[in-house]
Design a protein around this motif. Structure first.
Motif, PDB file in Angstrom:
ATOM      1  N   PRO A   1      -9.583  58.665 -20.040  1.00 30.35           N
ATOM      2  CA  PRO A   1      -9.904  59.590 -18.952  1.00 30.35           C
ATOM      3  C   PRO A   1     -11.023  60.553 -19.321  1.00 30.35           C
ATOM      4  CG  PRO A   1      -7.887  60.253 -20.051  1.00 30.35           C
ATOM      5  CD  PRO A   1      -8.275  58.951 -20.655  1.00 30.35           C
ATOM      6  N   ASN A   2     -11.906  60.762 -18.356  1.00 29.47           N
ATOM      7  CA  ASN A   2     -12.893  61.825 -18.484  1.00 29.47           C
ATOM      8  C   ASN A   2     -13.430  62.150 -17.105  1.00 29.47           C
ATOM      9  OD1 ASN A   2     -15.169  60.162 -17.819  1.00 29.47           O
ATOM     10  ND2 ASN A   2     -15.255  59.456 -19.924  1.00 29.47           N
ATOM     11  N   ARG A   3     -14.183  63.220 -17.040  1.00 29.48           N
ATOM     12  CA  ARG A   3     -14.628  63.742 -15.742  1.00 29.48           C
ATOM     13  C   ARG A   3     -15.513  62.732 -15.010  1.00 29.48           C
ATOM     14  NH1 ARG A   3     -17.009  69.594 -16.087  1.00 29.48           N
ATOM     15  NH2 ARG A   3     -14.879  69.853 -16.806  1.00 29.48           N
ATOM     16  N   ASP A   4     -16.319  62.001 -15.733  1.00 28.44           N
ATOM     17  CA  ASP A   4     -17.234  61.058 -15.090  1.00 28.44           C
ATOM     18  C   ASP A   4     -16.522  59.782 -14.640  1.00 28.44           C
ATOM     19  OD1 ASP A   4     -19.719  61.952 -17.522  1.00 28.44           O
ATOM     20  OD2 ASP A   4     -19.418  62.737 -15.498  1.00 28.44           O
ATOM     21  N   ARG A   5     -15.677  59.257 -15.510  1.00 24.91           N
ATOM     22  CA  ARG A   5     -15.047  57.966 -15.257  1.00 24.91           C
ATOM     23  C   ARG A   5     -13.767  58.105 -14.421  1.00 24.91           C
ATOM     24  NH1 ARG A   5     -15.977  55.758 -20.294  1.00 24.91           N
ATOM     25  NH2 ARG A   5     -14.219  56.960 -21.049  1.00 24.91           N
ATOM     26  N   GLY A   6     -13.199  59.268 -14.410  1.00 23.76           N
ATOM     27  CA  GLY A   6     -11.937  59.437 -13.699  1.00 23.76           C
ATOM     28  C   GLY A   6     -10.768  59.452 -14.654  1.00 23.76           C
ATOM     29  N   TYR A   7      -9.568  59.501 -14.113  1.00 17.78           N
ATOM     30  CA  TYR A   7      -8.381  59.729 -14.932  1.00 17.78           C
ATOM     31  C   TYR A   7      -7.331  58.643 -14.739  1.00 17.78           C
ATOM     32  CZ  TYR A   7     -10.709  64.164 -15.496  1.00 17.78           C
ATOM     33  OH  TYR A   7     -11.632  65.128 -15.788  1.00 17.78           O
ATOM     34  N   GLU A   8      -7.779  57.453 -14.406  1.00 19.08           N
ATOM     35  CA  GLU A   8      -6.858  56.347 -14.173  1.00 19.08           C
ATOM     36  C   GLU A   8      -6.098  56.009 -15.438  1.00 19.08           C
ATOM     37  OE1 GLU A   8      -8.764  52.847 -12.768  1.00 19.08           O
ATOM     38  OE2 GLU A   8      -6.956  51.613 -12.927  1.00 19.08           O
ATOM     39  N   GLN A   9      -4.812  55.761 -15.276  1.00 18.47           N
ATOM     40  CA  GLN A   9      -3.965  55.309 -16.375  1.00 18.47           C
ATOM     41  C   GLN A   9      -3.471  53.907 -16.042  1.00 18.47           C
ATOM     42  OE1 GLN A   9      -0.873  58.226 -17.072  1.00 18.47           O
ATOM     43  NE2 GLN A   9      -2.340  59.924 -16.989  1.00 18.47           N
ATOM     44  N   TYR A  10      -3.484  53.052 -17.065  1.00 18.85           N
ATOM     45  CA  TYR A  10      -3.019  51.674 -16.915  1.00 18.85           C
ATOM     46  C   TYR A  10      -1.619  51.590 -17.521  1.00 18.85           C
ATOM     47  CZ  TYR A  10      -7.923  50.650 -15.986  1.00 18.85           C
ATOM     48  OH  TYR A  10      -9.181  50.624 -15.455  1.00 18.85           O
TER      49      TYR A  10
ATOM     50  N   ARG B   1     -11.684  62.523  -5.699  1.00 18.08           N
ATOM     51  CA  ARG B   1     -11.907  63.830  -6.309  1.00 18.08           C
ATOM     52  C   ARG B   1     -11.830  64.911  -5.248  1.00 18.08           C
ATOM     53  NH1 ARG B   1     -14.226  62.869 -11.423  1.00 18.08           N
ATOM     54  NH2 ARG B   1     -14.836  60.669 -11.652  1.00 18.08           N
TER      55      ARG B   1
ATOM     56  N   TYR C   1      -0.799  55.255  -6.688  1.00  9.95           N
ATOM     57  CA  TYR C   1      -0.312  54.101  -7.425  1.00  9.95           C
ATOM     58  C   TYR C   1       0.684  53.336  -6.564  1.00  9.95           C
ATOM     59  CZ  TYR C   1      -2.140  55.416 -12.039  1.00  9.95           C
ATOM     60  OH  TYR C   1      -2.951  55.694 -13.104  1.00  9.95           O
TER      61      TYR C   1
ATOM     62  N   ILE D   1      -4.721  60.559  -7.191  1.00  9.71           N
ATOM     63  CA  ILE D   1      -4.692  59.102  -7.386  1.00  9.71           C
ATOM     64  C   ILE D   1      -3.451  58.538  -6.714  1.00  9.71           C
ATOM     65  CG2 ILE D   1      -3.516  59.286  -9.614  1.00  9.71           C
ATOM     66  CD1 ILE D   1      -5.358  57.075 -10.659  1.00  9.71           C
TER      67      ILE D   1
ATOM     68  N   ARG E   1      -4.325  61.565 -27.776  1.00 10.19           N
ATOM     69  CA  ARG E   1      -5.749  61.325 -27.560  1.00 10.19           C
ATOM     70  C   ARG E   1      -6.346  61.050 -28.925  1.00 10.19           C
ATOM     71  NH1 ARG E   1      -9.543  61.044 -23.267  1.00 10.19           N
ATOM     72  NH2 ARG E   1     -11.559  61.886 -23.853  1.00 10.19           N
TER      73      ARG E   1
END
Lengths: 116, 113
Positions: free
Chosen positions: A97-106, B51, B36, B34, A50
């Motif tokens: 990732p953060n609580r507001d935006r979510g935790y999606e990983q590309y 959530r 995928y 999530i 991070r």
């Protein structure tokens, strides 16, 4: 459109050789993850950073694996010495990732490593 | 340790049918989930997330349902197409886990024309 890139896409090497895999995260993402995927174990988290600082590398064999982020545009995963059991597909993923935006990983396309 | 698992490793459906892919999770403290999709030779691709304060979320042709009582997650794909053939993974983020996702083993979906 922005993508995670990984090089090389394929690597075949002999046991005992050093292997370096590279990842360019999506510009602006502050978190970078390294995963290993095998048929037996599925998708395993090896390490993640991070803001370029290592946060967790508990999934990584410490004696032979190392992960670094020399700068914000490059993450590396190194295996030295490599062993046949390291044969797998290695994925890099990035996100913010953060609580507001979510935790999606590309995810990137992966590096398929074969150690003979 | 706690993990995310799948009921069915493979699912075969006819084109045009609806598909339901299931996932059981064991960490009751997980607060984010999530799905995928991973096509052969490619990295996992985000489909939809949910959530823990929700029980349903819809996207384009996909719906995720969350049942916290029985710790179950499902992905519904409407009017399944051959391009939907892939391995589908569910993943969870434990509360306070600092951005880490734990992935399940995956379900292979095959769509027959």
């Amino acid at each position: 459109d922005a993508r995670v890139t990984q090089t090389p896409r394929h690597k075949v090497t002999e046991m005992g050789q050093e292997v370096t895999m590279r990842c360019q995260p999506i510009l602006g993402h502050n978190t970078v993850f390294w995963y290993r995927q095998t048929m037996m174990q599925g998708l395993e988290l090896l390490a993640y950073f991070r803001n370029r600082a290592p946060l967790d590398d508990s999934g990584m064999p410490k004696d032979r694996f190392s992960a670094e982020m020399p700068d914000a545009t490059l993450a590396t995963l190194k295996i030295q010495p490599s062993e046949p059991r390291d044969s797998a597909v290695y994925f890099c993923a990035s996100g913010s990732p953060n609580r507001d935006r979510g935790y999606e990983q590309y995810f990137g396309p992966g590096t398929r490593l074969t150690v003979t | 340790g706690e993990s995310v698992g799948l009921h069915l490793p493979t699912l075969s459906v006819q084109e045009g049918d609806n598909s339901i892919i299931n996932c059981a999770y064991s960490n009751s403290a997980s607060d984010y989930f999530i799905w995928y999709k991973q096509e052969s030779g490619k990295g996992p691709q985000f489909i939809i997330d949910i959530r823990s304060n929700m029980d349903k979320r819809q996207g384009q042709r996909v719906t995720v349902l969350l049942n916290k009582t029985v710790k179950h997650l499902s992905l519904q794909i409407a009017a399944t197409q051959p391009g939907d053939s892939a391995v589908y993974f569910c993943a969870e983020k434990g509360w306070g886990s600092n951005y880490k996702l734990t992935f399940g083993k995956g379900t292979l979906l095959t769509v027959n024309p």
